[in-house]
Design an enzyme around this catalytic site. Structure first.
Site, PDB file in Angstrom:
ATOM      1  N   ARG A 128       0.837  -1.209   0.000  1.00  0.00           N
ATOM      2  CA  ARG A 128       0.000   0.000   0.000  1.00  0.00           C
ATOM      3  C   ARG A 128       0.868   1.254   0.000  1.00  0.00           C
ATOM      4  O   ARG A 128       0.667   2.157  -0.783  1.00  0.00           O
ATOM      5  CB  ARG A 128      -0.934  -0.017   1.211  1.00  0.00           C
ATOM      6  CG  ARG A 128      -2.241  -0.767   1.023  1.00  0.00           C
ATOM      7  CD  ARG A 128      -2.051  -2.220   0.582  1.00  0.00           C
ATOM      8  NE  ARG A 128      -3.309  -2.951   0.539  1.00  0.00           N
ATOM      9  CZ  ARG A 128      -3.728  -3.749   1.516  1.00  0.00           C
ATOM     10  NH1 ARG A 128      -3.000  -3.928   2.617  1.00  0.00           N
ATOM     11  NH2 ARG A 128      -4.870  -4.400   1.412  1.00  0.00           N
ATOM     12  N   ASP A 181      -0.217  -6.697  -3.487  1.00  0.00           N
ATOM     13  CA  ASP A 181      -1.619  -6.470  -3.148  1.00  0.00           C
ATOM     14  C   ASP A 181      -2.285  -5.754  -4.317  1.00  0.00           C
ATOM     15  O   ASP A 181      -1.668  -5.534  -5.366  1.00  0.00           O
ATOM     16  CB  ASP A 181      -1.758  -5.661  -1.851  1.00  0.00           C
ATOM     17  CG  ASP A 181      -2.971  -6.123  -1.039  1.00  0.00           C
ATOM     18  OD1 ASP A 181      -4.101  -5.915  -1.516  1.00  0.00           O
ATOM     19  OD2 ASP A 181      -2.779  -6.700   0.035  1.00  0.00           O
ATOM     20  N   HIS A 219      -6.757  -9.994  -3.618  1.00  0.00           N
ATOM     21  CA  HIS A 219      -5.763  -8.926  -3.475  1.00  0.00           C
ATOM     22  C   HIS A 219      -4.763  -8.974  -4.634  1.00  0.00           C
ATOM     23  O   HIS A 219      -3.550  -8.807  -4.430  1.00  0.00           O
ATOM     24  CB  HIS A 219      -5.041  -9.034  -2.129  1.00  0.00           C
ATOM     25  CG  HIS A 219      -5.907  -8.674  -0.956  1.00  0.00           C
ATOM     26  ND1 HIS A 219      -6.265  -7.375  -0.678  1.00  0.00           N
ATOM     27  CD2 HIS A 219      -6.506  -9.445  -0.014  1.00  0.00           C
ATOM     28  CE1 HIS A 219      -7.042  -7.368   0.405  1.00  0.00           C
ATOM     29  NE2 HIS A 219      -7.207  -8.607   0.823  1.00  0.00           N
ATOM     30  N   ASP A 225      -6.504 -14.489   1.945  1.00  0.00           N
ATOM     31  CA  ASP A 225      -7.555 -13.787   2.683  1.00  0.00           C
ATOM     32  C   ASP A 225      -8.457 -12.999   1.744  1.00  0.00           C
ATOM     33  O   ASP A 225      -8.050 -12.588   0.662  1.00  0.00           O
ATOM     34  CB  ASP A 225      -6.934 -12.841   3.708  1.00  0.00           C
ATOM     35  CG  ASP A 225      -6.123 -11.736   3.048  1.00  0.00           C
ATOM     36  OD1 ASP A 225      -5.244 -12.072   2.236  1.00  0.00           O
ATOM     37  OD2 ASP A 225      -6.373 -10.551   3.322  1.00  0.00           O
ATOM     38  N   GLU A 226      -9.675 -12.764   2.178  1.00  0.00           N
ATOM     39  CA  GLU A 226     -10.617 -11.832   1.564  1.00  0.00           C
ATOM     40  C   GLU A 226     -10.739 -12.022   0.055  1.00  0.00           C
ATOM     41  O   GLU A 226     -10.825 -11.067  -0.704  1.00  0.00           O
ATOM     42  CB  GLU A 226     -10.213 -10.390   1.890  1.00  0.00           C
ATOM     43  CG  GLU A 226     -10.267 -10.108   3.368  1.00  0.00           C
ATOM     44  CD  GLU A 226      -9.800  -8.718   3.748  1.00  0.00           C
ATOM     45  OE1 GLU A 226     -10.244  -8.214   4.782  1.00  0.00           O
ATOM     46  OE2 GLU A 226      -8.970  -8.130   3.013  1.00  0.00           O
ATOM     47  N   THR A 236      -0.485  -0.562   5.822  1.00  0.00           N
ATOM     48  CA  THR A 236      -0.001   0.816   5.648  1.00  0.00           C
ATOM     49  C   THR A 236      -0.893   1.705   4.784  1.00  0.00           C
ATOM     50  O   THR A 236      -0.426   2.708   4.265  1.00  0.00           O
ATOM     51  CB  THR A 236       1.411   0.799   5.053  1.00  0.00           C
ATOM     52  OG1 THR A 236       1.371   0.189   3.747  1.00  0.00           O
ATOM     53  CG2 THR A 236       2.383   0.058   5.950  1.00  0.00           C
TER      54      THR A 236
END
Length: 773
Positions: free
Chosen positions: A176, A205, A276, A338-339, A481
């Site tokens: 990020r 990401d 991501h 994740d996600e 971040t």
């Protein structure tokens, strides 16, 4: 990680150790850090060692002191120790064969078992640090450095020490916001001095791909850059788009890995799939489900882009992991997991066909197949796969390790299924969450995770049996971040909370004691200053609140320190000292007046003094930080999008329900309400949480500022919003009132769905009528 997480406040009371117990005979004593006298019986070490015996006397190091070593391993530790001492204490110690009275570093097979264990003995004749392995000797050197006083004095002490957990980690998100190699090294230096041994490096990401992959150069050429949202992505000189770019070359990666290894830190790289992944798909659109090229994301939250399920994509990922495995010699590679919102897979005829071809009943089985494929590929290269706890939602290879972030249940489930686990819950160990309620906190994620909450976290769930507990490898804090545009903000988030984590990770559970930790923390701050670590000041400063007093000529002043250290204050404008008035309860201050206050420990201030000028006019103003959120569904502390460089305004905003409350506002003599508001980008992807966002419909072209007496109460004022804010990015709106009196709860919000931007409140002022003071 998901921004939609309810943070559960925790309070833990430990059993006070002997040096503090005598002082806690009464409740008041237990509610403050021990005094200097109370804490003097034990050396101030963080993390606390497993066993420590203090003796009388000590030994004084001088530049003439020699350091005796016996082999190359002990010589490396000696060189590290001497360079650290020279930097922080200006003592030029030189490793040498040594003489009587020298500092001795020794690899000794008779030392306590354990690669990271060590013994340390200081007498009037000298110092001896011994361990079976270089790692233990290194941690003994760290302890010795902590014991060294500013005058070179070392207290006589005997220490036998070893860590509680094998995995003692910190994760840093470089996707990020990007950190330089020098900044990464500075962080590694600090982790080593907290006896942490794992650096989990989040390198890919939606918002950026940060690691060079020679086989696929577009990953960094395209995926390494994004155009920030709003004014932050516009060059102020040319008004053209200005990309935000950064990646680490493979040579830089090797340099960081080598540097970490010298400090006995293992670097665990993370390549996040199948979600991501927007930056990777922006570089190679054929990896995606849609077949089109998205931009590298400039929005935070949970994006919906997934890699596709084709064999060619699997081979692409294996090619990436081949280079990753060659760069990182440690045993683990993190694959995220994740996600991964499955919307694109569910809507794709090709993915659904692929699932039928493979005999898979749902999308989670599709993800499990990918995890199994990558686990097998990594195992062939001698690596172990680790992923976030979502990888448990399907079948999981037996040797896979789970990192539990959605609370502790994922860790419990992983252990029950026979997997090793690293505990890293967002509710306790996410250091991008704010650490105090101070208005001086930088941007961050919702709610707070205080120093005490980090310290209180227990990584081994009580639900696990004795044998099952062995699967808990350790504990890790995470630093995402999104809101850390600068290295200074990153340091603010990490320090001093990482000191609390280090004690949980290293010290025996029986040695942990929060009050004693607070007594040792001021010495740790001195070490931070010596090392140039820009730690958070907010936990050590004093918050000054003021409300109208019983008499109109007075204000009622309340002082608070987030950590409960003692407060000294003045009202004559002078600097607070250890002999200034001691704060005990709210006090009346004649107006106009000035309050200056600082938290003290052992007669010294812990941070610069806070100050506030208070008069009748100032009591009629509240900033967004001083207001409450109406529902507090998802409060973020957000930074404005401009100027492109330098300092920016910061707003507290509930992005699910942008609504602010001033409870108990005194309307006597008030004729109007003045609201200063700014407009910032609405740059959030919330996936399935998006419907939770609430807004009230607009009645005019650009919406209205509306003020009510309570969230469901009478409409007090409605003012049309302008099409654009003023040149400075703000708009000042005046709302007239008619005949209101007494105390009321103000509810302030903006109507209309104004995305891709949103209005955010900056300040509210009650405007007295004519003839009012």
């Amino acid at each position: 990680m998901n921004v939609v997480r309810k943070i559960l406040s925790r309070f833990r009371r430990g059993v006070l150790i002997a040096t503090v117990a005598a002082a806690c005979a009464g409740l008041a004593a237990c509610e403050r850090p021990p005094t200097k006298t109370e804490a003097a019986q034990s050396p101030v070490l963080i993390p606390a060692p497993a066993k420590l015996v203090a003796r009388d006397g000590g030994y004084t190091l001088a530049s003439a002191s020699g350091i005796k070593t016996g082999d190359e391993a002990s010589a490396r530790v000696a060189r590290y120790f001497s360079s650290l001492v020279e930097r922080t204490h200006k003592l030029a110690l030189k490793p040498s064969p040594g003489t009587d009275g020298a500092v001795v570093f020794a690899i000794d097979n008779s030392a306590p078992e354990g690669a990271e264990a060590y013994t340390l003995r200081i007498t009037g004749q000298g110092v001896r640090v011994a361990a079976r392995d270089e790692r233990g000797l290194f941690y003994g050197a760290v302890t010795l450095w902590q014991l060294l006083g500013a005058d070179g004095r070392l207290p006589a002490v005997e220490i036998e020490d070893a860590p509680r957990f094998a995995w003692r980690g910190l994760m840093l998100d470089s996707a990020r916001h990007f950190q330089s190699v020098d900044e990464i090294k500075k962080l590694l230096d600090a982790l080593a001095l907290h006896k942490l041994n794992t650096f989990h490096w989040h390198l890919t990401d939606d918002q950026g791909w940060r690691i060079e992959i020679k086989k696929y150069p577009k990953l960094t050429e395209i995926g390494g850059c994004r155009i920030p949202a709003g004014d932050g992505g516009i060059d102020p000189a040319t008004r053209k788009p200005r990309p935000y770019c950064g990646f680490y070359t493979q040579d830089q990666i090797r340099d960081v890995v080598r540097y970490a290894a010298e400090r006995h830190i293992t670097v665990v790289p993370e390549i996040n799939v199948p979600g991501h992944a927007q930056a990777a798909i922006a570089a190679y659109p054929e990896l995606g489900v849609l077949g089109t090229r998205p931009a590298v994301s400039n929005e935070w939250g949970v994006n919906t882009y997934l890699i596709n399920t084709e064999e060619s994509t699997y081979r692409f990922l294996e090619g990436v992991l081949d280079e990753v495995a060659a760069l990182f010699p440690g045993p683990y590679v993190h694959i995220g997991g994740d996600e991964a919102v499955k919307d694109q897979w569910e809507a794709s005829p090709r993915v659904q066909q692929r699932m039928r071809e493979l005999g898979l009943k749902d999308e989670m089985q599709m993800q499990s197949l990918l995890v199994a494929r990558l686990e097998k590929h990594l195992a062939a290269k001698g690596k172990r796969l680790i992923g976030w706890d979502e990888i448990l939602e399907g079948s999981l290879p037996a040797d896979a390790t789970v990192m539990s972030w959605r609370g502790t249940q994922g860790g419990i489930d992983a252990v029950k299924r026979g997997h090793d686990v690293v505990m890293s819950p967002s509710s306790d160990l996410y250091l991008d969450y704010l650490q105090t309620d101070s208005a001086d906190e930088p941007p961050g994620r919702p709610a707070t995770i205080t120093l005490q909450e980090v310290y209180a976290y227990e990584p081994v769930p009580a639900a696990l049996s004795g044998d099952e507990k062995k699967h808990v490898l350790g504990v890790q804090a995470n630093v995402w971040t999104e809101h850390m545009r600068t290295f200074a903000r990153m340091q603010h988030a990490i320090f001093p909370r990482i000191a609390a984590l280090s004690e949980t990770a290293w010290s025996p559970a029986s040695r942990k004691d929060y009050q004693d930790f607070l007594a040792r923390l001021p010495a740790q701050l001195q070490r931070y200053r010596a090392l140039g670590i820009d730690y958070a000041q907010t936990p050590f400063r004093v918050d000054i609140a003021a409300d109208a007093g019983k008499r109109g000529s007075e204000a009622q002043v309340t002082l608070a320190n987030p950590l409960g250290y003692g407060i000294r204050y003045t009202t004559d404008g002078s600097e607070p000292t250890a002999t200034s008035s001691e704060y005990g309860a709210p006090f009346a201050l004649p107006m106009p007046g000035k309050v200056r206050a600082a938290a003290f420990y052992a007669g010294k201030p812990l941070a610069s003094a806070s100050e506030r000028d208070i008069d009748a006019a100032s009591l009629l103003v509240r900033s967004d930080e001083q207001l409450k959120m109406c529902t507090d569904s998802l409060m973020l502390r957000l930074e404005d999008d401009g100027p492109a460089d330098g300092e920016r305004a910061i707003f507290n905003v509930d992005i699910f329900n942008p609504c602010w409350q001033w409870n108990g506002a005194d309307f006597d003599g008030i004729a109007a309400i003045e609201v200063r508001a700014g407009r910032i980008p609405y740059f959030f992807q919330l996936a399935h949480d998006e419907p939770n966002r609430k807004f009230k419909p607009a009645k005019s072209a650009h919406g209205e500022l509306e003020i009510r007496a309570g969230c469901d109460g009478e409409l007090l004022a409605s003012v049309p919003l302008p099409a654009q804010p003023d040149a400075d990015g703000f708009a000042t709106l005046d709302a007239k009132l008619a005949g209101n009196a007494g105390k009321q709860d103000l509810c302030i919000y903006f109507t209309g769905d104004t995305r891709p931007t949103m209005w955010a409140l900056d300040r509210v002022r009650l405007v007295p009528g004519a003839g009012q003071p």
